[in-house]
Design an enzyme around this catalytic site. Structure first.
Site, PDB file in Angstrom:
ATOM      1  N   ASP A 100     -13.758   8.431  -0.473  1.00 38.82           N
ATOM      2  CA  ASP A 100     -13.817   8.876   0.924  1.00 38.82           C
ATOM      3  C   ASP A 100     -15.074   8.299   1.594  1.00 38.82           C
ATOM      4  O   ASP A 100     -15.805   9.013   2.299  1.00 38.82           O
ATOM      5  CB  ASP A 100     -13.794  10.400   1.051  1.00 38.82           C
ATOM      6  CG  ASP A 100     -13.551  10.845   2.489  1.00 38.82           C
ATOM      7  OD1 ASP A 100     -13.243   9.979   3.333  1.00 38.82           O
ATOM      8  OD2 ASP A 100     -13.672  12.045   2.775  1.00 38.82           O
ATOM      9  N   HIS A 135      -5.114  15.162   4.692  1.00 40.28           N
ATOM     10  CA  HIS A 135      -6.386  15.869   4.778  1.00 40.28           C
ATOM     11  C   HIS A 135      -6.019  17.329   4.986  1.00 40.28           C
ATOM     12  O   HIS A 135      -5.659  17.748   6.081  1.00 40.28           O
ATOM     13  CB  HIS A 135      -7.244  15.333   5.927  1.00 40.28           C
ATOM     14  CG  HIS A 135      -8.576  16.003   6.016  1.00 40.28           C
ATOM     15  ND1 HIS A 135      -9.764  15.309   6.055  1.00 40.28           N
ATOM     16  CD2 HIS A 135      -8.923  17.316   6.046  1.00 40.28           C
ATOM     17  CE1 HIS A 135     -10.774  16.179   6.105  1.00 40.28           C
ATOM     18  NE2 HIS A 135     -10.283  17.398   6.115  1.00 40.28           N
ATOM     19  N   HIS A 189     -22.059   7.086   8.231  1.00 43.04           N
ATOM     20  CA  HIS A 189     -22.631   7.294   9.558  1.00 43.04           C
ATOM     21  C   HIS A 189     -24.082   6.811   9.467  1.00 43.04           C
ATOM     22  O   HIS A 189     -24.659   6.775   8.381  1.00 43.04           O
ATOM     23  CB  HIS A 189     -22.591   8.776   9.949  1.00 43.04           C
ATOM     24  CG  HIS A 189     -21.205   9.342  10.022  1.00 43.04           C
ATOM     25  ND1 HIS A 189     -20.337   9.051  11.063  1.00 43.04           N
ATOM     26  CD2 HIS A 189     -20.520  10.165   9.188  1.00 43.04           C
ATOM     27  CE1 HIS A 189     -19.185   9.689  10.849  1.00 43.04           C
ATOM     28  NE2 HIS A 189     -19.273  10.364   9.721  1.00 43.04           N
ATOM     29  N   HIS A 208      -9.292  14.343  -1.239  1.00 37.28           N
ATOM     30  CA  HIS A 208     -10.602  14.984  -1.509  1.00 37.28           C
ATOM     31  C   HIS A 208     -10.555  16.494  -1.751  1.00 37.28           C
ATOM     32  O   HIS A 208     -11.086  17.280  -0.966  1.00 37.28           O
ATOM     33  CB  HIS A 208     -11.598  14.670  -0.393  1.00 37.28           C
ATOM     34  CG  HIS A 208     -11.078  14.719   1.017  1.00 37.28           C
ATOM     35  ND1 HIS A 208     -10.388  15.795   1.516  1.00 37.28           N
ATOM     36  CD2 HIS A 208     -11.162  13.827   2.036  1.00 37.28           C
ATOM     37  CE1 HIS A 208     -10.071  15.561   2.763  1.00 37.28           C
ATOM     38  NE2 HIS A 208     -10.518  14.362   3.114  1.00 37.28           N
ATOM     39  N   HIS A 252      -9.132   5.731  -0.655  1.00 34.39           N
ATOM     40  CA  HIS A 252      -9.587   6.521   0.492  1.00 34.39           C
ATOM     41  C   HIS A 252     -10.948   6.011   0.982  1.00 34.39           C
ATOM     42  O   HIS A 252     -11.988   6.426   0.474  1.00 34.39           O
ATOM     43  CB  HIS A 252      -9.678   7.993   0.099  1.00 34.39           C
ATOM     44  CG  HIS A 252      -9.873   8.903   1.268  1.00 34.39           C
ATOM     45  ND1 HIS A 252      -9.448  10.211   1.273  1.00 34.39           N
ATOM     46  CD2 HIS A 252     -10.449   8.700   2.485  1.00 34.39           C
ATOM     47  CE1 HIS A 252      -9.752  10.773   2.429  1.00 34.39           C
ATOM     48  NE2 HIS A 252     -10.372   9.870   3.184  1.00 34.39           N
ATOM     49  N   LYS A 255      -1.124   8.790   6.669  1.00 34.20           N
ATOM     50  CA  LYS A 255      -2.166   9.819   6.578  1.00 34.20           C
ATOM     51  C   LYS A 255      -1.867  10.903   7.605  1.00 34.20           C
ATOM     52  O   LYS A 255      -1.576  10.624   8.766  1.00 34.20           O
ATOM     53  CB  LYS A 255      -3.533   9.186   6.879  1.00 34.20           C
ATOM     54  CG  LYS A 255      -4.728  10.140   6.834  1.00 34.20           C
ATOM     55  CD  LYS A 255      -5.193  10.403   5.413  1.00 34.20           C
ATOM     56  CE  LYS A 255      -6.303  11.428   5.325  1.00 34.20           C
ATOM     57  NZ  LYS A 255      -7.631  10.880   5.354  1.00 34.20           N
ATOM     58  N   ASN A 309      -8.470   6.500  11.137  1.00 34.61           N
ATOM     59  CA  ASN A 309      -9.244   7.100  12.248  1.00 34.61           C
ATOM     60  C   ASN A 309     -10.321   6.153  12.792  1.00 34.61           C
ATOM     61  O   ASN A 309     -11.482   6.489  12.879  1.00 34.61           O
ATOM     62  CB  ASN A 309      -9.853   8.449  11.841  1.00 34.61           C
ATOM     63  CG  ASN A 309     -10.816   8.351  10.674  1.00 34.61           C
ATOM     64  OD1 ASN A 309     -10.680   7.472   9.839  1.00 34.61           O
ATOM     65  ND2 ASN A 309     -11.783   9.237  10.618  1.00 34.61           N
ATOM     66  N   ARG A 347     -14.399   1.734   9.257  1.00 32.24           N
ATOM     67  CA  ARG A 347     -14.911   1.910  10.638  1.00 32.24           C
ATOM     68  C   ARG A 347     -14.622   0.745  11.573  1.00 32.24           C
ATOM     69  O   ARG A 347     -15.276   0.635  12.617  1.00 32.24           O
ATOM     70  CB  ARG A 347     -16.434   2.145  10.622  1.00 32.24           C
ATOM     71  CG  ARG A 347     -16.916   3.272   9.716  1.00 32.24           C
ATOM     72  CD  ARG A 347     -16.386   4.585  10.154  1.00 32.24           C
ATOM     73  NE  ARG A 347     -17.093   5.715   9.549  1.00 32.24           N
ATOM     74  CZ  ARG A 347     -16.563   6.925   9.445  1.00 32.24           C
ATOM     75  NH1 ARG A 347     -15.345   7.167   9.904  1.00 32.24           N
ATOM     76  NH2 ARG A 347     -17.239   7.905   8.921  1.00 32.24           N
ATOM     77  N   HIS A 369     -13.157   4.582   4.745  1.00 34.89           N
ATOM     78  CA  HIS A 369     -13.205   4.398   6.200  1.00 34.89           C
ATOM     79  C   HIS A 369     -14.131   3.221   6.469  1.00 34.89           C
ATOM     80  O   HIS A 369     -15.348   3.382   6.435  1.00 34.89           O
ATOM     81  CB  HIS A 369     -13.767   5.645   6.891  1.00 34.89           C
ATOM     82  CG  HIS A 369     -12.976   6.889   6.618  1.00 34.89           C
ATOM     83  ND1 HIS A 369     -12.098   7.414   7.525  1.00 34.89           N
ATOM     84  CD2 HIS A 369     -12.937   7.716   5.542  1.00 34.89           C
ATOM     85  CE1 HIS A 369     -11.548   8.524   7.022  1.00 34.89           C
ATOM     86  NE2 HIS A 369     -12.044   8.728   5.819  1.00 34.89           N
TER      87      HIS A 369
HETATM   88  O1  DOR Z   1     -16.517  14.218   6.297  1.00 33.48           O
HETATM   89  C1  DOR Z   1     -15.571  13.501   6.625  1.00 33.48           C
HETATM   90  N1  DOR Z   1     -15.763  12.401   7.372  1.00 33.48           N
HETATM   91  N2  DOR Z   1     -14.345  13.840   6.260  1.00 33.48           N
HETATM   92  C2  DOR Z   1     -13.261  13.164   6.686  1.00 33.48           C
HETATM   93  O2  DOR Z   1     -12.180  13.489   6.290  1.00 33.48           O
HETATM   94  C3  DOR Z   1     -13.395  12.057   7.634  1.00 33.48           C
HETATM   95  C4  DOR Z   1     -14.706  11.482   7.584  1.00 33.48           C
HETATM   96  C5  DOR Z   1     -15.036  10.528   8.707  1.00 33.48           C
HETATM   97  O3  DOR Z   1     -14.179   9.725   9.084  1.00 33.48           O
HETATM   98  O4  DOR Z   1     -16.178  10.537   9.164  1.00 33.48           O
HETATM   99 ZN    ZN Z   2     -11.564  10.433   4.711  1.00 30.38          ZN
END
Ligand code: DOR
Ligand code: ZN
Length: 414
Positions: free
Chosen positions: A281, A167, A285, A215, A54, A136, A88, A58, A56
């Protein structure tokens, strides 16, 4: 044949052995073997490397936060040699074209092996299932994604045989609890555990798939998932951080950090085999995006620190080595049906060398994320000294020895 000799953690025990490797795969385990390339590991114990199902990365679309190069380099330094990337991104992985676009990017930039998860929102054609690694479903809104209409889930999942990660937070429940959040306690109240529990309860009524619940943040979700035969994962932030900590927006994540009492219960459930997987996860950011609590996006970076925190938890007598190997290596490999996560013939020679006395403080300046921060700043971690991917030395003495593009795609069609 290439050979690695040293002390291996196999079947719950540390054993002195040699493993023989051909075409990246373990072919033999014996007392003594000779080979063309020969590595003798004098210091540290050899474990399988972590499979983080899991993350991301980006990429594409949000590459100022992270990209496949920086994200997989971070993973490598944290002892992770396989990641499953979430859909995503921008564009999201919701069509086979977008899937192939991401695959092309990852194949150029990734240091480590990877799978790609596909966003399941409608009934998909069979060929999609063969190409992608996993699916997902988002039951609530998240970065760049609208939630699925949950009433459609039974129909959407009816033909899917590959892993479906969910999720599980119910959007209606989140809407009912909506409030302006200024701190972590209010953020927790705005997305209570009951939203997770009701989502899993709904999934339990669907015939067919054994969902994988992403999660988990509530012990009740773990209990319910067990009853339904679902697998579960927990993140290091839900295990080691809590809403009482002074983290501000750097602890803002979904599902939210809960109380210290809940995180202790989650650690207990992991240690006694009731949670199947630890995954990061990893959701970075930037510092700027996280500067104001109310407007900050949810998500925390973590792919580089998960395994170091788990090994430290072993040293602190919280988890056994056996638990760590099951939840971060063996079980995720089984869930995705990839030949990884175990030191046994037929599996990829993906290995890490860890000296269990190597504890050092986690500092963001030593990590490889683009975002430049970690919610685990100053906690202790044990990082791997060496990493092998498919028998190739990929990290030596804490320095990478491979280039971007080394990683290969796995669809999990075994
Ligand atoms: O806090 C989160 N941020 N939870 C998620 O499931 C997605 C993730 C994100 O992509 O920023
Ligand atoms: Zn996630």
């Amino acid at each position: 044949m290439d050979v690695i000799e040293g002390k291996f953690f196999i079947d719950g025990e540390i054993k002195t052995a040699s493993i023989g490797i051909e075409n990246g795969k373990i072919v033999k385990i014996a007392k003594n073997l000779t080979g063309e390339k020969f590595y003798s590991i004098e210091e540290g114990t050899i474990f399988p490397s972590m499979i983080d199902i899991h993350v991301h990365m980006r990429d594409p679309g949000f590459t100022w936060k992270e990209d496949f190069e920086s994200g997989t380099l971070s993973a490598l330094h944290g002892g992770v040699t396989f990641i499953l990337d979430m859909p995503n991104t921008k564009p999201p992985v919701d069509s086979i074209e977008n899937f192939r676009t991401k695959l092309k990017i990852a194949s150029k930039k990734s240091y480590i092996d990877y799978g790609i998860a596909y966003l399941l929102q409608k009934k998909e054609e069979k060929y999609v299932q063969n190409e992608v690694t996993s699916f997902k479903i988002y039951m609530s809104e998240t970065t760049n994604i609208k939630p699925v209409n949950y009433l459609l889930i039974p129909e959407i999942v009816s033909d899917i045989e590959k892993n479906i990660t969910v999720h599980a937070e119910l959007q209606d429940c989140i809407d009912n609890n909506k409030r302006e959040s200024k701190d972590l306690i209010m953020h927790d109240m705005s997305r209570p555990e009951s939203c997770e529990v009701s989502a899993v309860r709904y999934l339990g009524d669907i015939r067919g798939p054994k969902f994988h619940i992403a999660h988990v943040s509530s012990p009740d979700t773990v209990d319910l998932s067990k009853i339904f035969g679902f697998t579960t994962e927990v993140t290091p932030h839900h295990l080691f951080l809590n809403r009482e900590m002074d983290l501000g927006a750097f602890g803002k994540v979904n599902p939210p950090l809960r109380s210290s009492f809940i995180s202790e219960r989650l650690r207990y459930l992991l240690s006694n085999g009731n949670i199947d997987v630890v995954s990061s996860d990893h959701s970075p950011h930037t510092l700027e995006e996280k500067s104001d609590f109310a407007s900050a996006p949810s998500g925390l970076p973590g792919v580089e620190t998960s395994l170091p925190l788990l090994f430290q938890a072993y040293r602190d007598s919280i988890f056994s080595l056996d638990t760590i190997v099951k939840v971060s290596m063996e079980n995720p490999g089984k869930i995705l049906k990839i030949p990884k996560g175990k030191i046994a013939p037929g599996y990829d020679a993906d290995l890490i060398v860890v000296k269990l006395s190597d504890s050092r403080r986690i500092r963001s300046k030593d990590l490889h994320y683009k975002c430049g921060w970690t919610p685990f700043e100053n906690l202790w971690g044990i990082f791997p000294r060496k990493v092998f991917i498919r028998g190739e030395l990929a990290l030596d003495n804490f320095e990478e020895t491979i280039e971007p593009g080394f990683g290969l795609y796995y669809s999990g069609n075994r």
